[in-house]
Design a protein around this motif. Structure first.
Motif, PDB file in Angstrom:
ATOM      1  N   UNK A  53       0.832  -1.189   0.000  1.00  0.00           N
ATOM      2  CA  UNK A  53       0.000   0.000   0.000  1.00  0.00           C
ATOM      3  C   UNK A  53       0.873   1.248   0.000  1.00  0.00           C
ATOM      4  N   UNK A  54       0.546   2.175   0.899  1.00  0.00           N
ATOM      5  CA  UNK A  54       1.262   3.444   0.955  1.00  0.00           C
ATOM      6  C   UNK A  54       1.794   3.648   2.372  1.00  0.00           C
ATOM      7  N   UNK A  55       3.066   3.992   2.459  1.00  0.00           N
ATOM      8  CA  UNK A  55       3.702   4.231   3.749  1.00  0.00           C
ATOM      9  C   UNK A  55       4.032   5.710   3.888  1.00  0.00           C
ATOM     10  N   UNK A  56       3.898   6.200   5.121  1.00  0.00           N
ATOM     11  CA  UNK A  56       4.232   7.594   5.426  1.00  0.00           C
ATOM     12  C   UNK A  56       5.341   7.613   6.462  1.00  0.00           C
ATOM     13  N   UNK A  57       6.334   8.463   6.245  1.00  0.00           N
ATOM     14  CA  UNK A  57       7.436   8.601   7.190  1.00  0.00           C
ATOM     15  C   UNK A  57       7.619  10.072   7.521  1.00  0.00           C
ATOM     16  N   UNK A  58       7.466  10.392   8.815  1.00  0.00           N
ATOM     17  CA  UNK A  58       7.638  11.774   9.273  1.00  0.00           C
ATOM     18  C   UNK A  58       9.079  12.005   9.724  1.00  0.00           C
ATOM     19  N   UNK A  59       9.478  13.267   9.687  1.00  0.00           N
ATOM     20  CA  UNK A  59      10.776  13.676  10.211  1.00  0.00           C
ATOM     21  C   UNK A  59      10.705  15.147  10.588  1.00  0.00           C
ATOM     22  N   UNK A  60      11.709  15.587  11.347  1.00  0.00           N
ATOM     23  CA  UNK A  60      11.817  17.003  11.663  1.00  0.00           C
ATOM     24  C   UNK A  60      11.428  17.394  13.070  1.00  0.00           C
ATOM     25  N   UNK A  61      10.935  16.451  13.853  1.00  0.00           N
ATOM     26  CA  UNK A  61      10.598  16.787  15.226  1.00  0.00           C
ATOM     27  C   UNK A  61      11.845  17.030  16.064  1.00  0.00           C
ATOM     28  N   UNK A  62      11.614  17.513  17.288  1.00  0.00           N
ATOM     29  CA  UNK A  62      12.738  17.755  18.178  1.00  0.00           C
ATOM     30  C   UNK A  62      12.355  18.610  19.350  1.00  0.00           C
ATOM     31  N   UNK A  63      13.384  19.085  20.054  1.00  0.00           N
ATOM     32  CA  UNK A  63      13.219  19.935  21.225  1.00  0.00           C
ATOM     33  C   UNK A  63      13.564  21.369  20.839  1.00  0.00           C
ATOM     34  N   UNK A  64      12.677  22.292  21.176  1.00  0.00           N
ATOM     35  CA  UNK A  64      12.897  23.693  20.840  1.00  0.00           C
ATOM     36  C   UNK A  64      12.374  24.570  21.976  1.00  0.00           C
ATOM     37  N   UNK A  65      12.957  25.736  22.129  1.00  0.00           N
ATOM     38  CA  UNK A  65      12.472  26.661  23.151  1.00  0.00           C
ATOM     39  C   UNK A  65      11.227  27.386  22.658  1.00  0.00           C
ATOM     40  N   UNK A  66      10.429  27.839  23.594  1.00  0.00           N
ATOM     41  CA  UNK A  66       9.240  28.611  23.252  1.00  0.00           C
ATOM     42  C   UNK A  66       9.641  29.811  22.392  1.00  0.00           C
ATOM     43  N   UNK A  67       8.850  30.047  21.351  1.00  0.00           N
ATOM     44  CA  UNK A  67       9.144  31.109  20.409  1.00  0.00           C
ATOM     45  C   UNK A  67       9.940  30.653  19.208  1.00  0.00           C
ATOM     46  N   UNK A  68      10.462  29.449  19.276  1.00  0.00           N
ATOM     47  CA  UNK A  68      11.267  28.912  18.198  1.00  0.00           C
ATOM     48  C   UNK A  68      10.436  28.311  17.080  1.00  0.00           C
ATOM     49  N   UNK A  69      11.135  27.706  16.118  1.00  0.00           N
ATOM     50  CA  UNK A  69      10.479  27.138  14.931  1.00  0.00           C
ATOM     51  C   UNK A  69      10.979  25.731  14.653  1.00  0.00           C
ATOM     52  N   UNK A  70      10.124  24.961  14.023  1.00  0.00           N
ATOM     53  CA  UNK A  70      10.474  23.631  13.524  1.00  0.00           C
ATOM     54  C   UNK A  70       9.731  23.410  12.214  1.00  0.00           C
ATOM     55  N   UNK A  71      10.299  22.567  11.374  1.00  0.00           N
ATOM     56  CA  UNK A  71       9.635  22.192  10.130  1.00  0.00           C
ATOM     57  C   UNK A  71       9.537  20.682  10.069  1.00  0.00           C
ATOM     58  N   UNK A  72       8.314  20.190  10.014  1.00  0.00           N
ATOM     59  CA  UNK A  72       8.077  18.764   9.898  1.00  0.00           C
ATOM     60  C   UNK A  72       7.886  18.387   8.430  1.00  0.00           C
ATOM     61  N   UNK A  73       8.342  17.193   8.102  1.00  0.00           N
ATOM     62  CA  UNK A  73       8.151  16.659   6.748  1.00  0.00           C
ATOM     63  C   UNK A  73       7.517  15.282   6.847  1.00  0.00           C
ATOM     64  N   UNK A  74       6.747  14.935   5.847  1.00  0.00           N
ATOM     65  CA  UNK A  74       6.124  13.610   5.776  1.00  0.00           C
ATOM     66  C   UNK A  74       6.141  13.165   4.323  1.00  0.00           C
ATOM     67  N   UNK A  75       6.883  12.091   4.059  1.00  0.00           N
ATOM     68  CA  UNK A  75       7.012  11.584   2.701  1.00  0.00           C
ATOM     69  C   UNK A  75       6.206  10.304   2.532  1.00  0.00           C
ATOM     70  N   UNK A  76       5.422  10.261   1.486  1.00  0.00           N
ATOM     71  CA  UNK A  76       4.630   9.072   1.167  1.00  0.00           C
ATOM     72  C   UNK A  76       5.353   8.251   0.099  1.00  0.00           C
ATOM     73  N   UNK A  77       5.312   6.937   0.261  1.00  0.00           N
ATOM     74  CA  UNK A  77       5.941   6.048  -0.715  1.00  0.00           C
ATOM     75  C   UNK A  77       5.068   4.820  -0.931  1.00  0.00           C
ATOM     76  N   UNK A  78       5.321   4.146  -2.061  1.00  0.00           N
ATOM     77  CA  UNK A  78       4.521   2.981  -2.416  1.00  0.00           C
ATOM     78  C   UNK A  78       3.989   3.143  -3.821  1.00  0.00           C
ATOM     79  N   UNK A  79       3.046   2.317  -4.178  1.00  0.00           N
ATOM     80  CA  UNK A  79       2.481   2.357  -5.526  1.00  0.00           C
ATOM     81  C   UNK A  79       1.369   3.408  -5.596  1.00  0.00           C
ATOM     82  N   UNK A  80       1.783   4.646  -5.415  1.00  0.00           N
ATOM     83  CA  UNK A  80       0.821   5.740  -5.341  1.00  0.00           C
ATOM     84  C   UNK A  80       0.289   6.096  -6.721  1.00  0.00           C
ATOM     85  N   UNK A  81      -1.021   6.178  -6.812  1.00  0.00           N
ATOM     86  CA  UNK A  81      -1.644   6.658  -8.040  1.00  0.00           C
ATOM     87  C   UNK A  81      -1.958   8.141  -7.914  1.00  0.00           C
TER      88      UNK A  81
END
Length: 123
Positions: A1-29
């Motif tokens: 089917x289709x698999x999703x893999x997230x990345x980009x999490x972590x520890x940050x101080x209040x007021x800071x920024x993070x960018x999360x990514x999620x890539x889908x793979x498989x026989x995607x139509x």
């Protein structure tokens, strides 16, 4: 089917920024809707933001701070999180739905979740 893999999490101080990514793979139509959800300890999973090819939507608690985007060529969805607050601390999950090709070449629906990535915001 289709698999999703997230990345980009972590520890940050209040007021800071993070960018999360999620890539889908498989026989995607095709992928219709992609979204980010989060679940804090002792709380229910909630929708953070969603995106189709035409629209985006956000939870009231993140409007103006988070931005969801997608790269269809890479089957990837992003979540740019700015001005993070301690209450944003949670396990963030990616979800996608659409169609994939099975082993016989037929298109079938899918609805998949990633394994989650932890975001921790310290005060």
């Amino acid at each position: 089917q289709v698999q999703l893999v997230e990345s980009g999490g972590g520890l940050v101080q209040a007021g800071g920024s993070l960018r999360l990514s999620c890539a889908a793979s498989g026989s995607i139509f095709s992928i219709n809707h992609m979204s980010w959800h989060r679940q804090a300890p002792g709380k229910q999973r909630e929708l953070v933001a969603g995106i189709t090819n035409r629209n985006t939507n956000y939870a009231d608690s993140v409007k103006g701070r988070f931005t969801i985007s997608r790269d269809n060529a890479k089957n990837t969805v992003y979540l740019q999180m700015n001005t993070l607050k301690p209450e944003d601390t949670a396990l963030y999950y990616c979800n996608a739905d659409g169609y994939y090709r099975d082993t016989y070449g037929f298109t079938r629906k899918f609805n998949s979740w990633g394994q989650g990535t932890q975001v921790t915001v310290s005060s």
